[in-house]
Design an enzyme around this catalytic site. Structure first.
Site, PDB file in Angstrom:
ATOM      1  N   CYS A   1       2.674   5.429  -7.992  1.00  0.00           N
ATOM      2  CA  CYS A   1       3.364   5.919  -6.796  1.00  0.00           C
ATOM      3  C   CYS A   1       4.825   6.196  -7.111  1.00  0.00           C
ATOM      4  O   CYS A   1       5.464   7.008  -6.460  1.00  0.00           O
ATOM      5  CB  CYS A   1       3.261   4.872  -5.687  1.00  0.00           C
ATOM      6  SG  CYS A   1       3.787   3.246  -6.234  1.00  0.00           S
TER       7      CYS A   1
ATOM      8  N   GLU B   1       2.280   0.283   1.728  1.00  0.00           N
ATOM      9  CA  GLU B   1       2.878   0.804   0.484  1.00  0.00           C
ATOM     10  C   GLU B   1       2.104   2.065   0.144  1.00  0.00           C
ATOM     11  O   GLU B   1       0.997   1.991  -0.380  1.00  0.00           O
ATOM     12  CB  GLU B   1       2.765  -0.236  -0.644  1.00  0.00           C
ATOM     13  CG  GLU B   1       3.562  -1.509  -0.397  1.00  0.00           C
ATOM     14  CD  GLU B   1       5.057  -1.306  -0.522  1.00  0.00           C
ATOM     15  OE1 GLU B   1       5.501  -0.219  -0.941  1.00  0.00           O
ATOM     16  OE2 GLU B   1       5.806  -2.244  -0.179  1.00  0.00           O
TER      17      GLU B   1
END
Ligand code: NAP
Length: 488
Positions: free
Chosen positions: A294, A260
């Site tokens: 993010c 990720e």
């Protein structure tokens, strides 16, 4: 102000390594300091693991694997469910602990505890839904049995920006699947993970299933564990650069990975959008977690016919945001994580301004202690500006304009990243067309937040590999085994 004391929540956390169900100091009793990013003051010291400590944690995880895999799925789920209840019961104190080490406002920190706990509730339910198959071979003379088994001991690495949720998003499915693990939280925010280890132990997780190593030598401690060969899976959340390094290391033992990684989310506002809804979504997509996410909107592309109105409304909202220590009432904008983050954001804003962007509000640090940066809106940001290609990771909204749908898609997709994109439009055909053509793993369609434990989270291109959450989240921790049955 909170009803629990700051000193109280910090002192309640065990600051040692958690290995094989026991708390122990690091080799040589080494420690490192954890700081409050709002003041720069030291909160406490925690154990600083050596490579030998890391290997001891891997040994504990490996030793516990076979017994843990044989646990009843229902019992694995019940442990997660109990941990969910305990997290929610301690939401206030755990939220304060997170605010102290990471800086986000208390309301957001408590929100993250609920979000983090939800991964445990979700995977408590998934633990008993691991299925398999039975089929007749095409030639009719044999049978196929298919079963799903835990991959084995896992290495988990988490970042500082969501200190609890990035952990439970991995621990939840690993526990549900029957995997043991070693987790290494970020050195800047180890306290939430140490608190979580205590909660999981109280919830009945057997010794050795979860091991926690805190360290200032991330690479030095993780690489020997990766190269050792006993761990069978690495799940990493963090920057794309570190992700690439870890992928190379994992190649040595052909280790399974979930990655990720970073993002560079476009936020596209079409001329047919509900502008007030778009501004509301922009505030969420940009300002959640002080822009240190993010999923943060990194580039705003607004149709030229509505750009002035959108810029004005967004500027009005950003101007009024209260800045301060996350523990103070009403604060919405906490500090950035450290002085390097401040320097990066300042340099990106300076670069954009130098290339012709106009600063509508903000554009500077805040005087005084702590790592504070003003909420900032820029317009007329050119494609060559560094912030068009780099993650800003701060409270800065750069606005550019476009004329056509094709142009919007071309600029939105012009990045090595592909985590999430946001679209605001009231035109259904356009909404679906653009959603399909965006090169991202996730799309926020008239919505500024996509994260949900029940949904598959993850990116394409250099934003990562694999998905966390949703019904597919547990698959990352399972191996499919096929048994060929003869003699029928
Ligand atoms: P980072 O520097 O990549 O660090 C992430 C984690 O990796 C930390 O625990 C860090 O430890 C560790 N680490 C650093 N170098 C390592 C190495 N050589 N070997 C093993 N581990 C190593 O990222 P960050 O600055 O903490 O986090 C921000 C990044 O995470 C952003 O790029 C953001 O987009 C990304 N992120 C992605 C997601 C997602 O789901 N896609 C979610 C959240 C954040 P130390 O902290 O101790 O150095």
């Amino acid at each position: 102000m909170s009803t629990v004391s700051e000193a109280g929540v910090v002192s309640a956390v065990n600051k040692e390594l958690f290995i094989g169900g026991k708390w122990a100091p690091a080799a040589g009793s080494a420690t490192f300091d954890v700081h409050d990013p709002a003041t720069g003051e030291v909160l406490c010291a925690v154990a600083d693991a050596s490579p030998q400590d890391g290997l001891a944690a891997l040994e504990a995880a490996t030793a516990a694997q076979a017994d843990w895999a044989a646990f009843a799925p229902r019992e694995r789920g019940e442990i997660l469910r109990r941990a969910y209840e305990k997290l929610m019961a301690r939401q206030e104190e755990l939220g304060l602990l997170m605010t102290l080490e990471m800086g986000k406002p208390l309301a957001e920190a408590k929100g993250e505890i609920a979000y983090a706990a939800e991964f445990f509730r979700w995977f408590a339910e998934e633990a008993v839904r691991i299925d398999g198959g039975y089929a007749v071979a095409p030639n009719g003379s044999g049978r196929f049995l298919v079963t799903n088994q835990p991959v084995g001991p896992c290495l988990l690495i988490t970042p500082w920006n969501f200190p609890m949720a990035m952990g439970t998003r991995k621990i939840g499915p690993a526990v549900a699947a029957g995997c043991t693990m070693v987790i290494k939280p970020a050195a800047q925010t180890p306290l939430s993970m140490l608190a979580l280890a205590g909660i999981l132990a109280e919830a009945g997780l057997p010794d050795g299933v979860l091991n926690v190593v805190t360290t200032t030598q991330a690479g030095g401690v993780m690489e020997p564990m990766i190269r050792d060969g006993r761990a069978r899976k690495l799940s990493f959340t963090g920057s794309t650069g570190v992700g690439r390094t870890l992928l190379e290391q994992c190649a040595g033992t052909v280790m399974r990975t979930s990655m990720e990684l970073g993002g560079n989310a476009p936020f596209v506002v079409f001329e047919d959008a509900d502008l007030d809804a778009a501004v509301e979504g922009a505030m969420q997509a940009k300002m959640r977690n002080i822009g240190e996410a993010c999923t943060a909107a990194n580039r705003f592309y607004v149709h030229s016919s509505v750009a002035d109105e959108f810029s004005r409304k967004l500027t009005e909202r950003m101007q009024g945001l209260p800045i301060g220590r996350g523990t103070e009432d009403g604060v919405v904008v906490g500090p950035l994580i450290d002085s390097a983050a401040i320097e990066k954001v300042s340099s990106l804003v300076g670069d954009a301004a130098q290339r012709g962007a106009t600063v509508l509000t903000g554009g500077a640090t805040v005087d005084g202690p702590g790592n504070f940066y003003q909420p900032t809106v820029l317009k007329g940001v050119p494609r060559e500006a560094r912030m068009s290609t780099e993650e800003i990771f701060g409270p800065v909204a750069p606005i550019s304009t476009f004329e056509t749908e094709d142009e919007a898609l071309a600029v939105a997709n012009d990045t090595e990243y592909g985590l999430v994109g946001y679209i605001y439009t009231e035109n259904l055909s356009r909404a679906l067309r653009v959603s399909e053509r965006l090169e991202t793993g996730m799309v926020g369609l008239n919505q500024g937040v996509v994260s949900n434990p029940a949904a598959p989270f993850g990116g394409v291109k250099q934003s990562g590999l694999g998905r966390e959450g949703g019904t597919v989240g547990i698959d990352e921790f399972l191996e499919t085994k096929y048994i060929a049955v003869g003699g029928l």
